[in-house]
Design an enzyme around this catalytic site. Structure first.
Site, PDB file in Angstrom:
ATOM      1  N   ASP A  99       0.808  -1.225   0.000  1.00 19.68           N
ATOM      2  CA  ASP A  99       0.000   0.000   0.000  1.00 19.68           C
ATOM      3  C   ASP A  99       0.840   1.272   0.000  1.00 19.68           C
ATOM      4  OD1 ASP A  99      -2.898  -0.772   0.053  1.00 19.68           O
ATOM      5  OD2 ASP A  99      -2.155  -2.010   1.701  1.00 19.68           O
ATOM      6  N   ARG A 105       2.860   6.132  16.746  1.00 16.67           N
ATOM      7  CA  ARG A 105       2.384   7.075  15.738  1.00 16.67           C
ATOM      8  C   ARG A 105       2.806   8.524  15.979  1.00 16.67           C
ATOM      9  NH1 ARG A 105       2.790   2.823  13.365  1.00 16.67           N
ATOM     10  NH2 ARG A 105       0.989   1.629  12.691  1.00 16.67           N
ATOM     11  N   ASP A 137      -4.992   4.694  12.871  1.00 16.33           N
ATOM     12  CA  ASP A 137      -3.688   5.294  12.579  1.00 16.33           C
ATOM     13  C   ASP A 137      -3.811   6.580  11.760  1.00 16.33           C
ATOM     14  OD1 ASP A 137      -2.172   3.503  14.057  1.00 16.33           O
ATOM     15  OD2 ASP A 137      -2.115   2.037  12.435  1.00 16.33           O
ATOM     16  N   SER A 185      -3.023  -8.686   8.575  1.00 17.04           N
ATOM     17  CA  SER A 185      -2.452  -7.348   8.593  1.00 17.04           C
ATOM     18  C   SER A 185      -1.715  -7.200   9.921  1.00 17.04           C
ATOM     19  CB  SER A 185      -3.571  -6.307   8.471  1.00 17.04           C
ATOM     20  OG  SER A 185      -3.089  -5.059   8.898  1.00 17.04           O
TER      21      SER A 185
HETATM   22  N1  ARG Z   1      -5.930  -1.586  16.687  1.00 15.09           N
HETATM   23  C1  ARG Z   1      -4.577  -1.245  17.053  1.00 15.09           C
HETATM   24  C2  ARG Z   1      -4.477   0.233  17.302  1.00 15.09           C
HETATM   25  O1  ARG Z   1      -5.317   0.963  16.849  1.00 15.09           O
HETATM   26  C3  ARG Z   1      -3.592  -1.752  16.072  1.00 15.09           C
HETATM   27  C4  ARG Z   1      -3.594  -1.081  14.754  1.00 15.09           C
HETATM   28  C5  ARG Z   1      -2.704  -1.805  13.835  1.00 15.09           C
HETATM   29  N2  ARG Z   1      -2.326  -0.977  12.753  1.00 15.09           N
HETATM   30  C6  ARG Z   1      -2.028  -1.455  11.556  1.00 15.09           C
HETATM   31  N3  ARG Z   1      -1.637  -0.599  10.672  1.00 15.09           N
HETATM   32  N4  ARG Z   1      -2.106  -2.728  11.277  1.00 15.09           N
HETATM   33  O2  ARG Z   1      -3.566   0.692  17.950  1.00 15.09           O
END
Ligand code: ARG
Length: 405
Positions: free
Chosen positions: A19, A100, A129, A180
């Site tokens: 991506d 992040r 994210d 993922s």
């Molecule tokens: N649900 C978790 C969070 O919001 C993990 C997110 C995982 N992110 C990803 N790009 N696969 O912190």
């Protein structure tokens, strides 16, 4: 829709995956961006970063930057989360969320260094994210545009791969993993594939940092964790820098099958999602830290802190790291941590991490002569009577009124 007009030089948060790789040609061909500079953060995810520069350049990036941010990640983001005992919805220690704001901060710095007029990320419109990146960047650099092509391009996974193939982005070589995965030194988050059915037990193959309870050693292992001002500083009496300490804690806890989570969580955008996490070291350290606080913090401070911790965890999850509430809550938390010195012994055994002892030579509020039932007891038993008379007075008055009708 993001304001993407006239963005000439863009710094893209880059993971090396399909991506974010497709974002490079897409930004140039569809949105008229002239130069894409990619930035990947080394957050301790291991050897995945090796081919990342080559991939970015092959996909058409002008420059590919990879920075080692492991030390600030642990020191400035993970350790505050330990001091805050931060567990989103009581369980998730925010291993992805904590990364992040750091990535966003460095993205903005690089944008300044190279004179970019926009930054970009490859997040979709469904996740947390995107919220974290957009809000953090907006707080740090209100003048920078934030481009999120994957939120707008409307391509399916297959279409994205096909688009990439036409532009020098190889399709995933190995049989693409159905999952993922987000990975850093604090842990892994695993979504998608068979996990999308919350009723189905996660297959063993999704785990990489922890062993199963079945495979964990029969013999327990006791680890002693030392804390200073709320920060973990040693394991089994050996002083360790923050990064080494997290690595060691991960290996220890993971090898005893501790640190797996399987939960349905509430995303910022309103979706419930089924998430698998393995965050062995972080969960171990938070558990030990919580316990040391029970010994060293006064009852009312502890109760107030438990409320603050929930708010802190929520706001970090929700992308508000650089906001005013975070700043204010940190003031409270940091003040409390002055007293959190001592050590905690935790027994790791078959998927459990059980605190079996705690001590603090400088800050323990546990007074043996108050607590004991033995002959050394110095608590004034008779004083309890007057206290209870006053304490229970409102209840007795109310109950009397009830009886009178
Ligand atoms: N649900 C978790 C969070 O919001 C993990 C997110 C995982 N992110 C990803 N790009 N696969 O912190």
């Amino acid at each position: 829709m993001s304001d993407r007009s006239r963005a000439k030089r863009v710094v893209l948060a880059y993971s090396g995956g399909v991506d974010t790789s497709v974002c490079i040609p897409y930004l140039k061909q569809e949105w008229g961006v002239e130069e894409v500079i990619t930035f990947a953060a080394d957050l301790g995810q291991g050897d995945e970063l090796e081919p990342i520069q080559r991939k970015a350049l092959e996909a058409g990036a002008t420059q590919s930057i990879v920075d080692d941010l492991i030390a600030p990640f642990i020191g400035e983001f993970a350790f505050p989360a330990i001091r805050a005992n931060a567990l989103y919805e009581g369980r998730y220690p925010l291993s992805t969320a904590l990364a992040r704001p750091l990535i966003a901060r460095r993205l903005v710095e690089i944008a300044r260094e190279v004179g970019a007029d926009a930054v970009a990320h490859g997040c979709t419109g469904k996740g947390n994210d995107q919220v974290r990146f957009d809000v953090a960047i907006g707080s740090l650099a209100p003048d920078l545009k934030v481009l999120a092509p994957a939120r707008e391009w409307g391509m399916s996974r297959e279409e994205t791969i096909a688009y990439g193939e036409r532009c020098g982005v190889p399709s995933p070589v190995s049989k693409a993993s159905p999952y993922s995965i987000d990975l850093n030194l604090l842990g892994r988050s695993i979504e998608a594939g068979a996990l999308e059915d919350p009723a189905v037990e996660p297959p063993e193959e999704v785990y990489a940092l922890t062993c199963s309870v079945e495979a964990a050693p029969a013999e327990p292992r006791i680890v002693e964790i030392g804390f200073e001002q709320g920060n973990p500083v040693s394991l089994d009496g050996e002083r360790l820098d923050p990064v080494s300490l997290i690595r060691r804690a991960n290996a220890l806890a993971g090898s005893h099958g501790f640190g797996r989570l399987d939960m349905v969580e509430n995303r910022v955008v309103g979706i419930k999602s089924r998430e698998i996490y393995e965050t062995p070291g972080l969960l171990l350290l938070i558990r030990a830290h919580q316990d040391l606080e029970s010994l060293t913090l006064a009852a009312d401070v502890l109760r107030a802190k438990r409320q603050i911790e929930m708010q802190w965890g929520d706001l970090v999850y929700q992308g508000l790291w650089f906001g005013p509430l975070k700043d204010a809550l940190d003031g409270f938390i940091d003040r409390t941590q002055v007293a959190v010195n001592g050590s905690v012994r935790v027994k790791l055994h078959k998927g459990n991490a059980t605190v079996v002892g705690r001590s603090s030579s400088t800050n323990s509020l546990y007074v043996p002569t108050m607590a004991t039932y033995g002959a050394e007891d110095r608590f004034d038993h008779k004083a309890a009577e007057g206290f209870i008379y006053v304490w229970g007075l409102p209840s007795r008055l109310w109950a009397t009124r009830q009886r009178l009708g």
